[in-house]
Motif scaffolding. Structure first.
Motif, PDB file in Angstrom:
ATOM      1  N   VAL A 139       0.847  -1.190   0.000  1.00 11.52           N
ATOM      2  CA  VAL A 139       0.000   0.000   0.000  1.00 11.52           C
ATOM      3  C   VAL A 139       0.884   1.242   0.000  1.00 11.52           C
ATOM      4  CG1 VAL A 139      -1.720   1.303   1.336  1.00 11.52           C
ATOM      5  CG2 VAL A 139      -1.857  -1.203   1.222  1.00 11.52           C
ATOM      6  N   LEU A 140       0.602   2.167  -0.897  1.00  9.08           N
ATOM      7  CA  LEU A 140       1.318   3.444  -0.936  1.00  9.08           C
ATOM      8  C   LEU A 140       0.528   4.481  -0.155  1.00  9.08           C
ATOM      9  CD1 LEU A 140       2.310   3.459  -4.695  1.00  9.08           C
ATOM     10  CD2 LEU A 140       3.720   2.804  -2.740  1.00  9.08           C
ATOM     11  N   PHE A 141       1.220   5.456   0.421  1.00  7.56           N
ATOM     12  CA  PHE A 141       0.535   6.430   1.253  1.00  7.56           C
ATOM     13  C   PHE A 141      -0.459   7.283   0.478  1.00  7.56           C
ATOM     14  CE2 PHE A 141       3.893   9.156  -0.197  1.00  7.56           C
ATOM     15  CZ  PHE A 141       3.591  10.470   0.112  1.00  7.56           C
ATOM     16  N   LEU A 142      -0.365   7.286  -0.836  1.00  7.35           N
ATOM     17  CA  LEU A 142      -1.361   7.979  -1.661  1.00  7.35           C
ATOM     18  C   LEU A 142      -2.763   7.444  -1.376  1.00  7.35           C
ATOM     19  CD1 LEU A 142       0.551   7.799  -5.053  1.00  7.35           C
ATOM     20  CD2 LEU A 142       0.382   9.786  -3.541  1.00  7.35           C
ATOM     21  N   GLU A 143      -2.840   6.161  -1.053  1.00  8.24           N
ATOM     22  CA  GLU A 143      -4.139   5.530  -0.799  1.00  8.24           C
ATOM     23  C   GLU A 143      -4.736   5.918   0.550  1.00  8.24           C
ATOM     24  OE1 GLU A 143      -4.511   1.391  -2.143  1.00  8.24           O
ATOM     25  OE2 GLU A 143      -2.460   1.658  -2.881  1.00  8.24           O
ATOM     26  N   ARG A 144      -3.978   6.592   1.374  1.00  6.74           N
ATOM     27  CA  ARG A 144      -4.471   7.057   2.674  1.00  6.74           C
ATOM     28  C   ARG A 144      -5.047   8.469   2.580  1.00  6.74           C
ATOM     29  NH1 ARG A 144      -5.196   2.349   4.256  1.00  6.74           N
ATOM     30  NH2 ARG A 144      -3.329   1.118   4.603  1.00  6.74           N
ATOM     31  N   MET A 145      -4.942   9.067   1.393  1.00  4.32           N
ATOM     32  CA  MET A 145      -5.410  10.438   1.204  1.00  4.32           C
ATOM     33  C   MET A 145      -6.860  10.459   0.719  1.00  4.32           C
ATOM     34  SD  MET A 145      -2.241  11.973  -0.934  1.00  4.32           S
ATOM     35  CE  MET A 145      -0.568  11.644  -0.434  1.00  4.32           C
ATOM     36  N   ASP A 146      -7.523  11.579   0.987  1.00  2.41           N
ATOM     37  CA  ASP A 146      -8.847  11.736   0.402  1.00  2.41           C
ATOM     38  C   ASP A 146      -8.668  12.002  -1.098  1.00  2.41           C
ATOM     39  OD1 ASP A 146      -8.489  14.562  -0.096  1.00  2.41           O
ATOM     40  OD2 ASP A 146      -9.100  14.977   1.964  1.00  2.41           O
ATOM     41  N   ARG A 147      -9.762  11.972  -1.828  1.00  2.00           N
ATOM     42  CA  ARG A 147      -9.713  12.049  -3.291  1.00  2.00           C
ATOM     43  C   ARG A 147      -9.012  13.318  -3.784  1.00  2.00           C
ATOM     44  NH1 ARG A 147     -14.223  12.401  -7.908  1.00  2.00           N
ATOM     45  NH2 ARG A 147     -12.911  11.493  -9.493  1.00  2.00           N
ATOM     46  N   ASP A 148      -9.305  14.476  -3.203  1.00  2.00           N
ATOM     47  CA  ASP A 148      -8.711  15.735  -3.676  1.00  2.00           C
ATOM     48  C   ASP A 148      -7.200  15.761  -3.447  1.00  2.00           C
ATOM     49  OD1 ASP A 148     -11.163  16.657  -4.560  1.00  2.00           O
ATOM     50  OD2 ASP A 148     -11.582  17.776  -2.720  1.00  2.00           O
ATOM     51  N   ARG A 149      -6.766  15.314  -2.270  1.00  2.00           N
ATOM     52  CA  ARG A 149      -5.324  15.284  -1.995  1.00  2.00           C
ATOM     53  C   ARG A 149      -4.613  14.294  -2.906  1.00  2.00           C
ATOM     54  NH1 ARG A 149      -4.567  15.483   4.616  1.00  2.00           N
ATOM     55  NH2 ARG A 149      -5.430  17.571   4.896  1.00  2.00           N
ATOM     56  N   LYS A 151      -5.511  13.335  -5.885  1.00  2.00           N
ATOM     57  CA  LYS A 151      -5.482  13.895  -7.243  1.00  2.00           C
ATOM     58  C   LYS A 151      -4.340  14.910  -7.374  1.00  2.00           C
ATOM     59  CE  LYS A 151      -8.462  16.124 -10.624  1.00  2.00           C
ATOM     60  NZ  LYS A 151      -9.793  16.682 -10.894  1.00  2.00           N
ATOM     61  N   ALA A 152      -4.182  15.781  -6.385  1.00  2.00           N
ATOM     62  CA  ALA A 152      -3.095  16.771  -6.396  1.00  2.00           C
ATOM     63  C   ALA A 152      -1.733  16.077  -6.311  1.00  2.00           C
ATOM     64  CB  ALA A 152      -3.271  17.759  -5.244  1.00  2.00           C
ATOM     65  N   ALA A 153      -1.648  15.033  -5.512  1.00  2.00           N
ATOM     66  CA  ALA A 153      -0.395  14.293  -5.380  1.00  2.00           C
ATOM     67  C   ALA A 153      -0.015  13.621  -6.693  1.00  2.00           C
ATOM     68  CB  ALA A 153      -0.509  13.261  -4.261  1.00  2.00           C
ATOM     69  N   MET A 154      -0.972  13.014  -7.355  1.00  2.00           N
ATOM     70  CA  MET A 154      -0.691  12.355  -8.636  1.00  2.00           C
ATOM     71  C   MET A 154      -0.224  13.376  -9.676  1.00  2.00           C
ATOM     72  SD  MET A 154      -0.874   9.134  -8.315  1.00  2.00           S
ATOM     73  CE  MET A 154      -0.779   8.722 -10.049  1.00  2.00           C
ATOM     74  N   LYS A 155      -0.783  14.562  -9.648  1.00  2.00           N
ATOM     75  CA  LYS A 155      -0.359  15.621 -10.570  1.00  2.00           C
ATOM     76  C   LYS A 155       1.109  15.987 -10.286  1.00  2.00           C
ATOM     77  CE  LYS A 155      -1.647  20.289 -12.144  1.00  2.00           C
ATOM     78  NZ  LYS A 155      -0.366  20.902 -12.161  1.00  2.00           N
TER      79      LYS A 155
END
Length: 183
Positions: A139-149, A151-155
């Motif tokens: 599991v990557l910590f990206l999966e612990r974020m809400d959808r908006d965070r 999305k910003a992280a992936m960008k």
């Protein structure tokens, strides 16, 4: 001690659950030393075995002057208190994103010799233990974020100089906090 290359975001090993450590021999102890050396060379607070391409449930940490490791960690949360703040990952260098984690954790596992070990963490140590245990679960910590965070992280990841467009990673659109934070 040998410094190992750190696997980058998109490497399939980072999305694969690691196997339990069953043999606590000299080879394993040398690997733990390499893991710590690699973490320190990168200036990280933690590093999990899958981040150097080894599918074993062990990670190293260096938080507030406390350096160590734990194999086969099992986490317990003594309360519901949370923290929300910046979190980074050596597999996504130079990027930090606000992530909600539990404030307090108790990790039970084993040391490099197979002896029982317990680590009680609060604040940054708690964040580190949770982050690295997630790596052991694929599991990557990206999966612990809400959808908006997320999305910003992936960008930000796609704009990073180390990112390659050849890597196609699909991050779950579902909120995984409930899975992780069950008591």
């Amino acid at each position: 001690m040998t410094v190992q290359p750190v696997r980058m975001f998109g490497d399939p090993v980072l999305r694969t659950a690691a196997d339990e450590v069953t043999t606590f021999d000299k080879e394993f102890r040398l690997f733990v030393r390499d893991l710590i050396a690699t973490m320190r060379s990168q200036g990280g607070a933690g590093l999990a075995a899958p981040q150097v391409g080894v599918g074993k449930r062990v990670f190293a940490f260096d938080v507030d002057g406390v350096v160590g490791h734990i194999a086969n960690p099992v986490l317990e949360f003594p309360d519901e208190e949370e923290q929300d703040g910046p979190e980074g990952c050596l597999s996504m260098p130079g990027l930090y994103f606000d992530t909600v984690r539990r404030m307090n954790v108790v990790a039970k596992g084993f040391n490099e010799y197979g002896d029982p070990l317990q680590i009680v963490g609060t604040g940054l140590m708690s964040r580190c233990i949770q982050h690295e245990t997630d790596h052991l679960d694929g599991v990557l910590f990206l999966e612990r974020m809400d959808r908006d965070r997320r999305k910003a992280a992936m960008k930000a990841i796609r704009e990073a100089d180390w990112y390659t467009s050849e890597v196609k990673v699909k991050v779950s659109p579902h909120d995984n906090r409930g899975v992780f934070f069950k008591s």
